[in-house]
Write a protein that holds these residues in place. Sequence first.
Motif, PDB file in Angstrom:
ATOM      1  N   ALA A   1      -3.199   3.259  -0.535  1.00 26.46           N
ATOM      2  CA  ALA A   1      -3.452   1.817  -0.423  1.00 26.46           C
ATOM      3  C   ALA A   1      -4.621   1.563   0.517  1.00 26.46           C
ATOM      4  O   ALA A   1      -4.845   2.300   1.475  1.00 26.46           O
ATOM      5  CB  ALA A   1      -2.205   1.093   0.088  1.00 26.46           C
ATOM      6  N   GLN A   2      -5.363   0.526   0.225  1.00 27.20           N
ATOM      7  CA  GLN A   2      -6.501   0.147   1.054  1.00 27.20           C
ATOM      8  C   GLN A   2      -6.041  -0.872   2.087  1.00 27.20           C
ATOM      9  O   GLN A   2      -5.331  -1.824   1.758  1.00 27.20           O
ATOM     10  CB  GLN A   2      -7.591  -0.457   0.182  1.00 27.20           C
ATOM     11  CG  GLN A   2      -8.115   0.512  -0.860  1.00 27.20           C
ATOM     12  CD  GLN A   2      -8.966  -0.189  -1.895  1.00 27.20           C
ATOM     13  OE1 GLN A   2      -8.701  -1.320  -2.268  1.00 27.20           O
ATOM     14  NE2 GLN A   2     -10.001   0.506  -2.369  1.00 27.20           N
ATOM     15  N   VAL A   3      -6.449  -0.658   3.329  1.00 27.34           N
ATOM     16  CA  VAL A   3      -6.104  -1.562   4.421  1.00 27.34           C
ATOM     17  C   VAL A   3      -7.400  -1.968   5.101  1.00 27.34           C
ATOM     18  O   VAL A   3      -8.229  -1.124   5.427  1.00 27.34           O
ATOM     19  CB  VAL A   3      -5.151  -0.881   5.428  1.00 27.34           C
ATOM     20  CG1 VAL A   3      -4.861  -1.802   6.595  1.00 27.34           C
ATOM     21  CG2 VAL A   3      -3.868  -0.452   4.751  1.00 27.34           C
ATOM     22  N   GLU A   4      -7.585  -3.278   5.278  1.00 28.58           N
ATOM     23  CA  GLU A   4      -8.785  -3.802   5.940  1.00 28.58           C
ATOM     24  C   GLU A   4      -8.399  -4.820   6.992  1.00 28.58           C
ATOM     25  O   GLU A   4      -7.398  -5.511   6.861  1.00 28.58           O
ATOM     26  CB  GLU A   4      -9.701  -4.501   4.923  1.00 28.58           C
ATOM     27  CG  GLU A   4     -10.449  -3.597   4.018  1.00 28.58           C
ATOM     28  CD  GLU A   4     -11.438  -4.352   3.136  1.00 28.58           C
ATOM     29  OE1 GLU A   4     -11.582  -5.584   3.289  1.00 28.58           O
ATOM     30  OE2 GLU A   4     -12.050  -3.699   2.297  1.00 28.58           O
ATOM     31  N   ARG A   5      -9.241  -4.915   7.987  1.00 30.44           N
ATOM     32  CA  ARG A   5      -9.068  -5.935   9.026  1.00 30.44           C
ATOM     33  C   ARG A   5     -10.168  -6.967   8.841  1.00 30.44           C
ATOM     34  O   ARG A   5     -11.346  -6.621   8.818  1.00 30.44           O
ATOM     35  CB  ARG A   5      -9.157  -5.268  10.387  1.00 30.44           C
ATOM     36  CG  ARG A   5      -8.784  -6.173  11.505  1.00 30.44           C
ATOM     37  CD  ARG A   5      -8.430  -5.329  12.720  1.00 30.44           C
ATOM     38  NE  ARG A   5      -7.781  -6.097  13.723  1.00 30.44           N
ATOM     39  CZ  ARG A   5      -6.491  -6.415  13.742  1.00 30.44           C
ATOM     40  NH1 ARG A   5      -5.717  -6.001  12.782  1.00 30.44           N
ATOM     41  NH2 ARG A   5      -5.981  -7.123  14.705  1.00 30.44           N
ATOM     42  N   ARG A   6      -9.759  -8.219   8.689  1.00 27.08           N
ATOM     43  CA  ARG A   6     -10.717  -9.329   8.514  1.00 27.08           C
ATOM     44  C   ARG A   6     -10.337 -10.458   9.456  1.00 27.08           C
ATOM     45  O   ARG A   6      -9.225 -10.978   9.375  1.00 27.08           O
ATOM     46  CB  ARG A   6     -10.650  -9.878   7.082  1.00 27.08           C
ATOM     47  CG  ARG A   6     -10.968  -8.884   6.006  1.00 27.08           C
ATOM     48  CD  ARG A   6     -10.845  -9.563   4.659  1.00 27.08           C
ATOM     49  NE  ARG A   6     -10.831  -8.596   3.580  1.00 27.08           N
ATOM     50  CZ  ARG A   6     -10.365  -8.846   2.383  1.00 27.08           C
ATOM     51  NH1 ARG A   6      -9.860 -10.026   2.091  1.00 27.08           N
ATOM     52  NH2 ARG A   6     -10.396  -7.916   1.453  1.00 27.08           N
ATOM     53  N   ALA A   7     -11.255 -10.823  10.296  1.00 32.30           N
ATOM     54  CA  ALA A   7     -11.071 -11.945  11.227  1.00 32.30           C
ATOM     55  C   ALA A   7      -9.756 -11.817  11.996  1.00 32.30           C
ATOM     56  O   ALA A   7      -9.003 -12.766  12.146  1.00 32.30           O
ATOM     57  CB  ALA A   7     -11.121 -13.276  10.478  1.00 32.30           C
TER      58      ALA A   7
ATOM     59  N   ARG B   1       0.403  -6.720  -5.191  1.00 30.60           N
ATOM     60  CA  ARG B   1      -0.100  -5.573  -4.443  1.00 30.60           C
ATOM     61  C   ARG B   1      -1.436  -5.054  -4.965  1.00 30.60           C
ATOM     62  O   ARG B   1      -2.086  -4.273  -4.284  1.00 30.60           O
ATOM     63  CB  ARG B   1       0.943  -4.458  -4.407  1.00 30.60           C
ATOM     64  CG  ARG B   1       2.131  -4.887  -3.558  1.00 30.60           C
ATOM     65  CD  ARG B   1       3.071  -3.801  -3.266  1.00 30.60           C
ATOM     66  NE  ARG B   1       4.157  -4.337  -2.421  1.00 30.60           N
ATOM     67  CZ  ARG B   1       4.980  -3.602  -1.732  1.00 30.60           C
ATOM     68  NH1 ARG B   1       4.866  -2.293  -1.757  1.00 30.60           N
ATOM     69  NH2 ARG B   1       5.923  -4.154  -1.007  1.00 30.60           N
ATOM     70  N   LEU B   2      -1.848  -5.475  -6.143  1.00 31.55           N
ATOM     71  CA  LEU B   2      -3.160  -5.077  -6.644  1.00 31.55           C
ATOM     72  C   LEU B   2      -4.271  -5.963  -6.104  1.00 31.55           C
ATOM     73  O   LEU B   2      -5.431  -5.578  -6.091  1.00 31.55           O
ATOM     74  CB  LEU B   2      -3.174  -5.080  -8.181  1.00 31.55           C
ATOM     75  CG  LEU B   2      -2.442  -3.911  -8.823  1.00 31.55           C
ATOM     76  CD1 LEU B   2      -2.382  -4.092 -10.326  1.00 31.55           C
ATOM     77  CD2 LEU B   2      -3.083  -2.593  -8.463  1.00 31.55           C
TER      78      LEU B   2
ATOM     79  N   GLY C   1      -4.981  -0.959  -5.147  1.00 33.88           N
ATOM     80  CA  GLY C   1      -6.166  -0.458  -5.825  1.00 33.88           C
ATOM     81  C   GLY C   1      -5.782   0.365  -7.048  1.00 33.88           C
ATOM     82  O   GLY C   1      -4.613   0.522  -7.386  1.00 33.88           O
ATOM     83  N   MET C   2      -6.780   0.907  -7.717  1.00 32.03           N
ATOM     84  CA  MET C   2      -6.540   1.643  -8.957  1.00 32.03           C
ATOM     85  C   MET C   2      -5.775   2.951  -8.753  1.00 32.03           C
ATOM     86  O   MET C   2      -4.903   3.272  -9.548  1.00 32.03           O
ATOM     87  CB  MET C   2      -7.851   1.882  -9.694  1.00 32.03           C
ATOM     88  CG  MET C   2      -8.412   0.596 -10.268  1.00 32.03           C
ATOM     89  SD  MET C   2      -7.084  -0.332 -11.052  1.00 32.03           S
ATOM     90  CE  MET C   2      -7.797  -0.641 -12.610  1.00 32.03           C
ATOM     91  N   PRO C   3      -6.050   3.736  -7.702  1.00 30.79           N
ATOM     92  CA  PRO C   3      -5.237   4.947  -7.510  1.00 30.79           C
ATOM     93  C   PRO C   3      -3.747   4.625  -7.323  1.00 30.79           C
ATOM     94  O   PRO C   3      -2.883   5.297  -7.871  1.00 30.79           O
ATOM     95  CB  PRO C   3      -5.823   5.589  -6.258  1.00 30.79           C
ATOM     96  CG  PRO C   3      -7.217   5.070  -6.178  1.00 30.79           C
ATOM     97  CD  PRO C   3      -7.151   3.677  -6.731  1.00 30.79           C
ATOM     98  N   GLY C   4      -3.468   3.579  -6.571  1.00 32.03           N
ATOM     99  CA  GLY C   4      -2.083   3.161  -6.364  1.00 32.03           C
ATOM    100  C   GLY C   4      -1.439   2.693  -7.655  1.00 32.03           C
ATOM    101  O   GLY C   4      -0.263   2.972  -7.916  1.00 32.03           O
TER     102      GLY C   4
ATOM    103  N   LEU D   1      10.813   8.044  -3.646  1.00 32.01           N
ATOM    104  CA  LEU D   1      10.284   8.239  -2.296  1.00 32.01           C
ATOM    105  C   LEU D   1       8.921   8.927  -2.318  1.00 32.01           C
ATOM    106  O   LEU D   1       8.013   8.550  -1.573  1.00 32.01           O
ATOM    107  CB  LEU D   1      11.276   9.034  -1.450  1.00 32.01           C
ATOM    108  CG  LEU D   1      12.620   8.347  -1.199  1.00 32.01           C
ATOM    109  CD1 LEU D   1      13.561   9.273  -0.441  1.00 32.01           C
ATOM    110  CD2 LEU D   1      12.451   7.038  -0.471  1.00 32.01           C
ATOM    111  N   ILE D   2       8.759   9.920  -3.185  1.00 32.42           N
ATOM    112  CA  ILE D   2       7.471  10.614  -3.295  1.00 32.42           C
ATOM    113  C   ILE D   2       6.393   9.659  -3.794  1.00 32.42           C
ATOM    114  O   ILE D   2       5.295   9.586  -3.231  1.00 32.42           O
ATOM    115  CB  ILE D   2       7.593  11.845  -4.217  1.00 32.42           C
ATOM    116  CG1 ILE D   2       8.451  12.921  -3.536  1.00 32.42           C
ATOM    117  CG2 ILE D   2       6.222  12.399  -4.586  1.00 32.42           C
ATOM    118  CD1 ILE D   2       8.903  14.037  -4.465  1.00 32.42           C
ATOM    119  N   ALA D   3       6.706   8.906  -4.851  1.00 37.04           N
ATOM    120  CA  ALA D   3       5.722   7.969  -5.404  1.00 37.04           C
ATOM    121  C   ALA D   3       5.422   6.836  -4.427  1.00 37.04           C
ATOM    122  O   ALA D   3       4.267   6.404  -4.307  1.00 37.04           O
ATOM    123  CB  ALA D   3       6.220   7.403  -6.733  1.00 37.04           C
TER     124      ALA D   3
END
Length: 161
Positions: free
Chosen positions: A84-90, A23-24, A98-101, A74-76
Amino acid sequence: MSFGTLPNALVVIAVVVIVLARRLSWSELENSDTDVWRGPLVLMGVGVYQLYDRHTGMGFIDVVLLVIGAAVALIAGTASGRVAQVERRAGKVFFRLGMPGLGIMVAYLVIRLGLAGVGHLLGASMSGGPALMVSMGANLLTQSVVIQNKARREAEEYSTR
């Protein structure tokens, strides 16, 4: 630590390491979602089975610690899923914590292990391995649900552009 809790601890540690490593880094969120849900559901299932096997010795402190552990999970899970970072690629959706997560996950693990320690000191019989498995599974499952919802919103937003 009894011989029975050592395998549980090793399973929890192995799952945590594998899931965090995956997940990182950027991972594709597949349409079937099984890759995201499978690990947490298996972890929760094993934990629930082991709790059920031992439920006859469950006391008030055990129930309180299980409820607190579930609430923290559940809170965490919600918080780490939201950052979490979500991106759309192709045309495909990718995500990572990421680091905050990672920070939220580390804080969750410290709190959860602290609850297990408090439970041990208070003589709770359910504060160890099975409770940790259920809590970690609930955390990861919540995280997965939040990430999937975030990815779906992003996909809908992308399709309306």
